[in-house]
Design a protein around this motif. Sequence first.
Motif, mmCIF file in Angstrom:
data_model
loop_
_atom_site.group_PDB
_atom_site.id
_atom_site.type_symbol
_atom_site.label_atom_id
_atom_site.label_comp_id
_atom_site.label_asym_id
_atom_site.label_seq_id
_atom_site.Cartn_x
_atom_site.Cartn_y
_atom_site.Cartn_z
ATOM 1 N N UNK A 137 0.840 -1.200 0.000
ATOM 2 C CA UNK A 137 0.000 0.000 0.000
ATOM 3 C C UNK A 137 0.878 1.253 0.000
ATOM 4 N N UNK A 138 1.961 1.206 0.804
ATOM 5 C CA UNK A 138 2.878 2.341 0.843
ATOM 6 C C UNK A 138 3.497 2.620 -0.513
ATOM 7 N N UNK A 139 3.904 1.572 -1.220
ATOM 8 C CA UNK A 139 4.479 1.747 -2.557
ATOM 9 C C UNK A 139 3.429 2.290 -3.517
ATOM 10 N N UNK A 140 2.212 1.769 -3.425
ATOM 11 C CA UNK A 140 1.141 2.174 -4.333
ATOM 12 C C UNK A 140 0.778 3.640 -4.167
ATOM 13 N N UNK A 141 0.681 4.087 -2.920
ATOM 14 C CA UNK A 141 0.235 5.459 -2.655
ATOM 15 C C UNK A 141 1.382 6.432 -2.503
ATOM 16 N N UNK A 142 2.618 5.942 -2.435
ATOM 17 C CA UNK A 142 3.754 6.819 -2.181
ATOM 18 C C UNK A 142 4.483 7.271 -3.421
ATOM 19 N N UNK A 143 3.867 7.074 -4.595
ATOM 20 C CA UNK A 143 4.547 7.454 -5.833
ATOM 21 C C UNK A 143 4.850 8.939 -5.911
ATOM 22 N N UNK A 144 3.984 9.755 -5.317
ATOM 23 C CA UNK A 144 4.231 11.211 -5.287
ATOM 24 C C UNK A 144 4.535 11.673 -3.867
ATOM 25 N N UNK A 145 5.198 10.817 -3.113
ATOM 26 C CA UNK A 145 5.549 11.189 -1.743
ATOM 27 C C UNK A 145 4.337 11.337 -0.858
ATOM 28 N N UNK A 146 3.289 10.555 -1.112
ATOM 29 C CA UNK A 146 2.034 10.597 -0.352
ATOM 30 C C UNK A 146 1.335 11.949 -0.456
ATOM 31 N N UNK A 147 1.657 12.697 -1.511
ATOM 32 C CA UNK A 147 0.994 13.982 -1.720
ATOM 33 C C UNK A 147 -0.331 13.729 -2.435
ATOM 34 N N UNK A 148 -1.277 13.148 -1.726
ATOM 35 C CA UNK A 148 -2.565 12.800 -2.314
ATOM 36 C C UNK A 148 -3.504 13.991 -2.244
ATOM 37 N N UNK A 149 -4.137 14.304 -3.364
ATOM 38 C CA UNK A 149 -5.096 15.387 -3.374
ATOM 39 C C UNK A 149 -6.397 14.977 -2.727
ATOM 40 N N UNK A 150 -7.320 15.927 -2.511
ATOM 41 C CA UNK A 150 -8.596 15.617 -1.863
ATOM 42 C C UNK A 150 -9.388 14.539 -2.606
ATOM 43 N N UNK A 151 -9.427 14.612 -3.940
ATOM 44 C CA UNK A 151 -10.180 13.628 -4.706
ATOM 45 C C UNK A 151 -9.603 12.234 -4.532
ATOM 46 N N UNK A 152 -8.272 12.129 -4.598
ATOM 47 C CA UNK A 152 -7.624 10.826 -4.446
ATOM 48 C C UNK A 152 -7.887 10.260 -3.045
ATOM 49 N N UNK A 153 -7.885 11.116 -2.054
ATOM 50 C CA UNK A 153 -8.145 10.659 -0.680
ATOM 51 C C UNK A 153 -9.556 10.112 -0.540
ATOM 52 N N UNK A 154 -10.520 10.726 -1.230
ATOM 53 C CA UNK A 154 -11.893 10.212 -1.191
ATOM 54 C C UNK A 154 -11.932 8.807 -1.764
ATOM 55 N N UNK A 155 -11.271 8.606 -2.898
ATOM 56 C CA UNK A 155 -11.234 7.285 -3.508
ATOM 57 C C UNK A 155 -10.566 6.257 -2.624
ATOM 58 N N UNK A 156 -9.430 6.634 -2.007
ATOM 59 C CA UNK A 156 -8.729 5.733 -1.093
ATOM 60 C C UNK A 156 -9.624 5.377 0.092
ATOM 61 N N UNK A 157 -10.351 6.372 0.600
ATOM 62 C CA UNK A 157 -11.239 6.137 1.734
ATOM 63 C C UNK A 157 -12.331 5.135 1.404
#
Length: 294
Positions: A140-160
């Motif tokens: 999961x860390x590798x999958x979401x850490x591609x941009x240094x965990x700089x997830x935007x609000x939309x991406x966070x909604x999807x992850x949630x």
Amino acid sequence: MTHAARRAHRLGLLLLLVTTAGWALNWPGMKILLRDWPPMSSRGVAGVAASLILAALAWRAGETLHVPREAWPRLLFASFTNVFAWMGFGTLCMVWLSVSEGTLLIYTMTLWATLLAWPILGARPGPRQIGALVLGFAGIGVLLGGQGFALGPDKLIGVGFALAAAVLFALGTVLNRKALPIPPLASAAWQVGLGCLPMLIFGFLVEAPRWGALSASGWAVLVYMTLVPMGLCYVTWFATLRLLPPATASTGTLLVPLIGVISASLVLGEPLGWREGAAMVLVLGGVTLALRKA
């Protein structure tokens, strides 16, 4: 192993492949359908229609559709965790995530079941389970850490939504360990119907989809979703469980995210680089380890 046993085993493997391929291709198909229709309406229409088909198949197979009164609370809970949360939230997450991100996050449900079983059942994870958790969450860390965990609000909604689908399905797995006193196809018909009916109602009241907005590809996916992953695949899955050991069948379902990610890359042009590959190896390796008996 006798000749008849070998034939049954080969047939079980074939049915498992049909099941996993049918479920896997639904993920990129959903992305195509979401171009035309909103998520809850898409899943609700397909699910309610599929539940009627499953009920007809159950009746044809001689299964009773009667639900004992004492089984209703467990049936409703299973419908919520196994269908409404799993299918509904899993579909919603596809609005904001790629197929690789969504499927790999959702298929961490076995890892969450391992964690939830500790406080709920007192099943403390051993070295094998701890290793599985480390591998899975590293993925999961590798999958979401591609941009240094700089997830935007939309991406966070999807992850949630993806993690909510995985955790709630895992919770249902831990709490609903005892099988429902309902035949398999009848149980699937009830769960799919009860879980998808609220999506259908919400979709048509809030999302207000237009039938005319469906393109030819959208119609094709809607029909496919109804007949194959939510219809045929349930039949082949229950047949698989009769022919193969549960551990083999469960491990075989790991082909679903693998086929789904590869097909999304081929059909939708989604990225499939080192990050997605490494995350897939880690997550699926962890889930495989968690599924194996100590």
